[in-house]
Design a protein around this motif. Structure first.
Motif, PDB file in Angstrom:
ATOM      1  N   ILE A  19       0.869  -1.181   0.000  1.00 38.21           N
ATOM      2  CA  ILE A  19       0.000   0.000   0.000  1.00 38.21           C
ATOM      3  C   ILE A  19       0.905   1.230   0.000  1.00 38.21           C
ATOM      4  CG2 ILE A  19      -2.009   1.085   1.106  1.00 38.21           C
ATOM      5  CD1 ILE A  19      -2.374  -1.977   0.625  1.00 38.21           C
ATOM      6  N   ASN A  24       7.490   6.226  -8.622  1.00 42.09           N
ATOM      7  CA  ASN A  24       8.686   7.050  -8.420  1.00 42.09           C
ATOM      8  C   ASN A  24       9.794   6.216  -7.750  1.00 42.09           C
ATOM      9  OD1 ASN A  24      10.601   8.788  -7.472  1.00 42.09           O
ATOM     10  ND2 ASN A  24       9.150  10.316  -6.693  1.00 42.09           N
ATOM     11  N   ALA A  77       3.155   1.592   3.282  1.00 42.04           N
ATOM     12  CA  ALA A  77       4.204   2.613   3.111  1.00 42.04           C
ATOM     13  C   ALA A  77       3.570   3.934   2.698  1.00 42.04           C
ATOM     14  CB  ALA A  77       5.212   2.139   2.070  1.00 42.04           C
ATOM     15  N   PRO A  79       2.213   7.785   4.329  1.00 43.80           N
ATOM     16  CA  PRO A  79       2.552   8.615   5.493  1.00 43.80           C
ATOM     17  C   PRO A  79       1.568   8.398   6.651  1.00 43.80           C
ATOM     18  CG  PRO A  79       2.299   9.949   3.502  1.00 43.80           C
ATOM     19  CD  PRO A  79       1.863   8.578   3.155  1.00 43.80           C
ATOM     20  N   ALA A 165      17.911   0.977  11.514  1.00 47.11           N
ATOM     21  CA  ALA A 165      19.156   1.303  10.819  1.00 47.11           C
ATOM     22  C   ALA A 165      20.193   0.204  11.032  1.00 47.11           C
ATOM     23  CB  ALA A 165      19.678   2.642  11.312  1.00 47.11           C
TER      24      ALA A 165
HETATM   25  N1  ACO Z   1      -3.310   3.979  -0.307  1.00 51.55           N
HETATM   26  C1  ACO Z   1      -2.358   3.754  -1.233  1.00 51.55           C
HETATM   27  N2  ACO Z   1      -1.433   4.660  -1.582  1.00 51.55           N
HETATM   28  C2  ACO Z   1      -1.480   5.839  -0.964  1.00 51.55           C
HETATM   29  C3  ACO Z   1      -2.450   6.151   0.002  1.00 51.55           C
HETATM   30  C4  ACO Z   1      -3.400   5.161   0.337  1.00 51.55           C
HETATM   31  N3  ACO Z   1      -4.338   5.335   1.268  1.00 51.55           N
HETATM   32  N4  ACO Z   1      -2.220   7.406   0.420  1.00 51.55           N
HETATM   33  C5  ACO Z   1      -1.154   7.858  -0.249  1.00 51.55           C
HETATM   34  N5  ACO Z   1      -0.692   6.927  -1.095  1.00 51.55           N
HETATM   35  C6  ACO Z   1       0.436   6.950  -1.996  1.00 51.55           C
HETATM   36  C7  ACO Z   1       0.861   8.334  -2.384  1.00 51.55           C
HETATM   37  O1  ACO Z   1       0.079   8.842  -3.435  1.00 51.55           O
HETATM   38  C8  ACO Z   1       2.308   8.089  -2.805  1.00 51.55           C
HETATM   39  O2  ACO Z   1       2.380   7.621  -4.149  1.00 51.55           O
HETATM   40  P1  ACO Z   1       3.010   8.505  -5.369  1.00 51.55           P
HETATM   41  O3  ACO Z   1       4.492   8.471  -5.186  1.00 51.55           O
HETATM   42  O4  ACO Z   1       2.540   7.818  -6.546  1.00 51.55           O
HETATM   43  O5  ACO Z   1       2.473   9.888  -5.171  1.00 51.55           O
HETATM   44  C9  ACO Z   1       2.730   6.948  -1.928  1.00 51.55           C
HETATM   45  O6  ACO Z   1       1.544   6.430  -1.326  1.00 51.55           O
HETATM   46  C10 ACO Z   1       3.630   7.412  -0.793  1.00 51.55           C
HETATM   47  O7  ACO Z   1       3.085   8.546  -0.189  1.00 51.55           O
HETATM   48  P2  ACO Z   1       3.964   9.873   0.034  1.00 51.55           P
HETATM   49  O8  ACO Z   1       3.057  10.910   0.575  1.00 51.55           O
HETATM   50  O9  ACO Z   1       4.724  10.202  -1.192  1.00 51.55           O
HETATM   51  O10 ACO Z   1       4.915   9.419   1.186  1.00 51.55           O
HETATM   52  P3  ACO Z   1       6.461   9.069   1.141  1.00 51.55           P
HETATM   53  O11 ACO Z   1       6.758   8.000   0.189  1.00 51.55           O
HETATM   54  O12 ACO Z   1       7.262  10.296   1.032  1.00 51.55           O
HETATM   55  O13 ACO Z   1       6.638   8.511   2.618  1.00 51.55           O
HETATM   56  C11 ACO Z   1       6.706   6.762   4.203  1.00 51.55           C
HETATM   57  C12 ACO Z   1       5.892   7.422   3.098  1.00 51.55           C
HETATM   58  C13 ACO Z   1       7.980   6.196   3.613  1.00 51.55           C
HETATM   59  C14 ACO Z   1       5.884   5.634   4.812  1.00 51.55           C
HETATM   60  C15 ACO Z   1       7.063   7.833   5.272  1.00 51.55           C
HETATM   61  O14 ACO Z   1       5.887   8.426   5.746  1.00 51.55           O
HETATM   62  C16 ACO Z   1       7.782   7.277   6.429  1.00 51.55           C
HETATM   63  O15 ACO Z   1       7.206   6.902   7.454  1.00 51.55           O
HETATM   64  N6  ACO Z   1       9.127   7.192   6.340  1.00 51.55           N
HETATM   65  C17 ACO Z   1       9.962   6.637   7.382  1.00 51.55           C
HETATM   66  C18 ACO Z   1      10.069   5.139   7.185  1.00 51.55           C
HETATM   67  C19 ACO Z   1      11.059   4.577   8.174  1.00 51.55           C
HETATM   68  O16 ACO Z   1      12.145   5.101   8.325  1.00 51.55           O
HETATM   69  N7  ACO Z   1      10.672   3.489   8.914  1.00 51.55           N
HETATM   70  C20 ACO Z   1      11.514   2.966   9.929  1.00 51.55           C
HETATM   71  C21 ACO Z   1      12.513   2.121   9.281  1.00 51.55           C
HETATM   72  S1  ACO Z   1      13.785   1.731  10.323  1.00 51.55           S
HETATM   73  C22 ACO Z   1      15.073   2.772  10.016  1.00 51.55           C
HETATM   74  O17 ACO Z   1      15.332   3.569  10.830  1.00 51.55           O
HETATM   75  C23 ACO Z   1      15.794   2.583   8.791  1.00 51.55           C
END
Ligand code: ACO
Length: 711
Positions: A19, A24, A77, A79, A165
């Motif tokens: 999801i 991109n 994945a 926000p 990480a």
């Molecule tokens: N259903 C499906 N897709 C959706 C929905 C939905 N309800 N809502 C939004 N989307 C789509 C968006 O349109 C977007 O797609 P697009 O690129 O085609 O526009 C996609 O989902 C992602 O949404 P964005 O708003 O672009 O969010 P982004 O990709 O920038 O970030 C993420 C999402 C990665 C989940 C971010 O919010 C986040 O939490 N990042 C941190 C992740 C992380 O570090 N986790 C811990 C890991 S451990 C460590 O420390 C390494």
């Protein structure tokens, strides 16, 4: 025991949805799909995004509920602000597991939304991994559902990590070090699935031979202990826990939003569970690699074979540090190894085949040790000489290792030298042969193997002490709480001891000077006198306690002195009388505590009293329940234990009666939920067969139920 979670299809999904899958390539939602597709997952893949489109040959669907398929795992994945509709959509589509990559929940104080996700998911039959994770990998179905490195080496080590990480770094590190993984799981905020759930699955999964956990904080400690005790009987579990230092513990708490319990308690309880605790990531990975290939030893007799006396001595030190038992039947060793020691080497363990040793000598010595049934494991050391080429050394070690593996006998190598040696080490490491640059690394691996083998042997049955009258103790607690107190008065403490079958000093309360004399004469001299008043908590500070009273005259004097002291210090205090207590004859003082730990629930503490506990902090801890043999081990663990065995001609102390006292306090704290702390300090311990006597007991209560303490 909680209901066993069925998370099999998190690791063996037949279908997966992502999801927030994005066209991109710079987005996490894109990398996830890419890793899943390119690592070779063969189940059905459903990228989901309201915008639609296509990703790596897979059509992006706009609504998961429109799919006519059972979805085992949905990776989220999107926000945090978009989490609610995404989770609702998954529930409506009948998804079984959520893997919530998204950050922005409990770790930044947004607990409400995190709890909503976990609760809503449970209500709709979904289990939740995360949030705030990098995903998970499962070798069984070639599933790389992470946004970490694409290539993960397949093998039999499973890693559970609370740090994202570090987990991603470990994927890279294991690949470089040729360590294969059966699974890697990022647990993040552990809103639902935690280490205990994962351990229950991994311990039964054939691909996994060893489990490595990186822990920052524990929430459900009691359940983790229960699961670990069972898991370590089957497979080795290695733990790296951060927060050893005080500053580290604070950093861990703020990083994960969970409380890192006191390290000393954690350390003791992990040992109790048979967990192998590593100091560093490198050490943990070395152990995992070694244990995942090493045969089970048939005993602990270890022999060091070396061509250098110095490194042999270093290895001997290392053996002591890591509890590796050196075989010391010198006549047997002489008979076996005389031929390869060139007349000026040594057949005493370490077996020194000297710097003159050729490749043939080295092979010969290793063969003798391998074929000797009295030798159970070998530490083979080699200092670089001109007598063996890199090729010869590689071949000798490779052949010997293969023969040892076939014979089912563990061997480790430590090599010392320059370029030639480095070449050999790099070459052999790539073939997963346990070759190290230092004796300490090699020996610590061997020690860990022995430690795991011993753990598997198991212990005696865990039971409560059925002679403890729990109903009577509950009644004492009821009365104290009804009286508005969260502690027991001295006489109530004594009643509690009696209900547990423990002996305190003889005593009585005098309400007049003449009854003071009568009671003292009945108890027998010497006695102690203490004021009884709920208005005076610190009795000694106001002169309310007098010791060493030997006769009638001293009692008369003491009674008046106590009354005078208390009235002048606390004129308004209501004095209920004076307690006359048998002055317990001196013995070895120990302290026993039973308490409710925030992380692990009911735990026990034991130590020698006085300076040993106050200055040296020489105490041991265990989580409950405990068997009697575990209580004995707990007592043995303190550094000052030899004092209980008797030193300088003194007799051994009554250790069995300490065991019984610990056992009884453990039974009370486990069964009386409103008691939070019981401390006997001191317990006077006499010579073996002479018993013990409780001098003072302190009992604290709480109206909160057990569960609330463990939240
Ligand atoms: N259903 C499906 N897709 C959706 C929905 C939905 N309800 N809502 C939004 N989307 C789509 C968006 O349109 C977007 O797609 P697009 O690129 O085609 O526009 C996609 O989902 C992602 O949404 P964005 O708003 O672009 O969010 P982004 O990709 O920038 O970030 C993420 C999402 C990665 C989940 C971010 O919010 C986040 O939490 N990042 C941190 C992740 C992380 O570090 N986790 C811990 C890991 S451990 C460590 O420390 C390494």
């Amino acid at each position: 025991m909680m209901e066993k979670p069925d998370i099999k299809h998190l690791f063996e999904p037949r279908s997966i949805a992502v999801i927030g899958a994005s066209e991109n390539p710079g987005k996490i939602g894109h990398v996830l799909v890419q890793n899943i597709v390119e690592m070779g997952y063969t189940g059905r893949i459903y990228p989901v995004n309201p915008k639609g489109g296509e990703i790596l040959g897979h059509k992006i669907i706009t609504d998961l509920t429109a799919i006519d398929d059972e979805i085992d795992v949905a990776i989220i994945a999107v926000p945090a602000r978009a989490i609610v509709p995404a989770v609702r959509m998954c529930a409506a589509a009948g998804v079984k597991h959520l893997s919530v990559i998204t950050s922005g929940f409990g770790e930044i104080g947004n607990l409400e939304e995190e709890r909503w996700v976990a609760t809503f998911a449970r209500e709709n039959g979904m289990r939740v991994l995360g949030p705030n994770i990098f995903g998970h990998y499962s070798a069984r179905v070639s599933l790389n559902a992470t946004f970490g490195p694409k290539d993960i080496r397949k093998g039999n080590v499973a890693i559970i990590t609370q740090s994202g990480a570090l987990g991603i770094a470990m994927i890279g590190k294991t690949a470089v070090q040729n360590i294969g993984l059966s699974a890697i799981i990022s647990v993040g905020n552990k809103s639902d699935i935690d280490e205990a759930d994962l351990l229950e699955y991994l311990v039964e999964q054939d691909d996994t031979k060893i489990i490595l956990m990186y822990i920052e904080g524990i929430q459900k400690g009691e359940r983790l202990v229960e699961v670990l005790i069972e898991a370590t009987k089957v497979k080795p579990v290695v733990v790296i826990k951060s927060g050893r230092s005080k500053r580290g513990a604070i950093a861990a708490a703020s990083h994960t939003g969970s409380l890192a319990g006191s390290d000393k308690i954690f350390d003791a309880i992990m040992r109790q569970c048979g967990v192998l605790r590593a100091e560093s990531v490198d050490e943990a990975l070395e152990w995992c690699n070694f244990l995942s290939h090493a045969p089970a030893p048939q005993g602990e007799n270890t022999v060091i074979i070396t061509n250098g006396g110095g490194v042999g001595v270093l290895a001997t030190d290392a053996c002591e540090k890591y509890d590796v038992k050196l075989f010391d039947d010198s006549q047997h060793l002489k008979n076996q190894f005389e031929l390869v020691t060139h007349g000026f080497g040594s057949t005493k363990n370490p077996i020194d085949i000297t710097g003159e040793a050729s490749a043939d000598d080295y092979v010969h010595a290793l063969n003798v040790a391998r074929e000797d049934e009295l030798i159970n494991g070998v530490l083979a050391l080699y200092c670089e000489t001109a007598l063996m080429t890199a090729g010869e050394l590689t071949r000798v070690i490779e052949d010997s290792y293969t023969n040892y593996q076939q014979a089912g006998k563990p061997v480790v190598f430590a090599l010392f030298g320059g370029e030639k040696t480095e070449l050999v080490i790099n070459n052999l490491t790539q073939k997963n042969i346990p070759v190290y640059r230092d004796v300490y690394n090699a020996t610590s691996c061997m020690g860990t193997l022995y430690s795991f083998s011993k753990q598997k042997e198991g212990g005696d049955k865990v039971l409560d002490d059925s002679t403890v009258d729990i109903a009577a103790i509950d009644k004492i607690v009821d009365d104290a709480l009804a009286d508005g107190r969260e502690f027991l008065l001295a006489n109530e403490g004594e009643l509690l001891l009696k209900a547990a079958g423990l002996t305190g000093p003889k005593n009585g309360i005098a309400r007049s000077i003449t009854s003071a004399v009568d009671i003292a004469e009945e108890i027998g001299y010497p006695v102690v006198m203490k004021v009884v008043s709920r208005d005076i908590l610190h009795k000694s500070d106001v002169g309310g306690v007098l010791l060493d009273l030997d006769n009638k005259a001293e009692i008369l004097d003491a009674y008046q002195t106590i009354m005078h002291n208390c009235k002048s210090h606390k004129p308004n205090a209501v004095i209920d009388g004076v307690e006359i207590v048998e002055q317990v004859k001196p013995g070895t003082e120990v302290i026993i505590g039973a308490m409710r730990d925030k992380v692990f629930g009911p735990i026990m503490m034991f130590g020698l009293g006085g300076i040993y506990v106050e200055v040296m902090k020489d105490v041991s801890f265990r989580a409950l329940p405990l068997s009697r043999s575990e209580v004995r081990t707990m007592i043995k663990e303190i550094r000052s234990y030899p004092l209980l065995l008797g030193v300088r001609g003194e007799a051994r102390k009554d250790i069995e009666q300490i065991v019984e006292t610990i056992f009884k306090l453990g039974t009370i704290i486990r069964n009386c939920a409103r008691i939070t702390d019981i401390e006997i300090n001191p317990l006077m311990v006499y010579d073996e067969g002479q018993g013990v006597k409780t001098v003072d007991v302190r009992v604290l209560l709480s109206t909160a139920e057990k569960g609330e303490n463990n939240a």
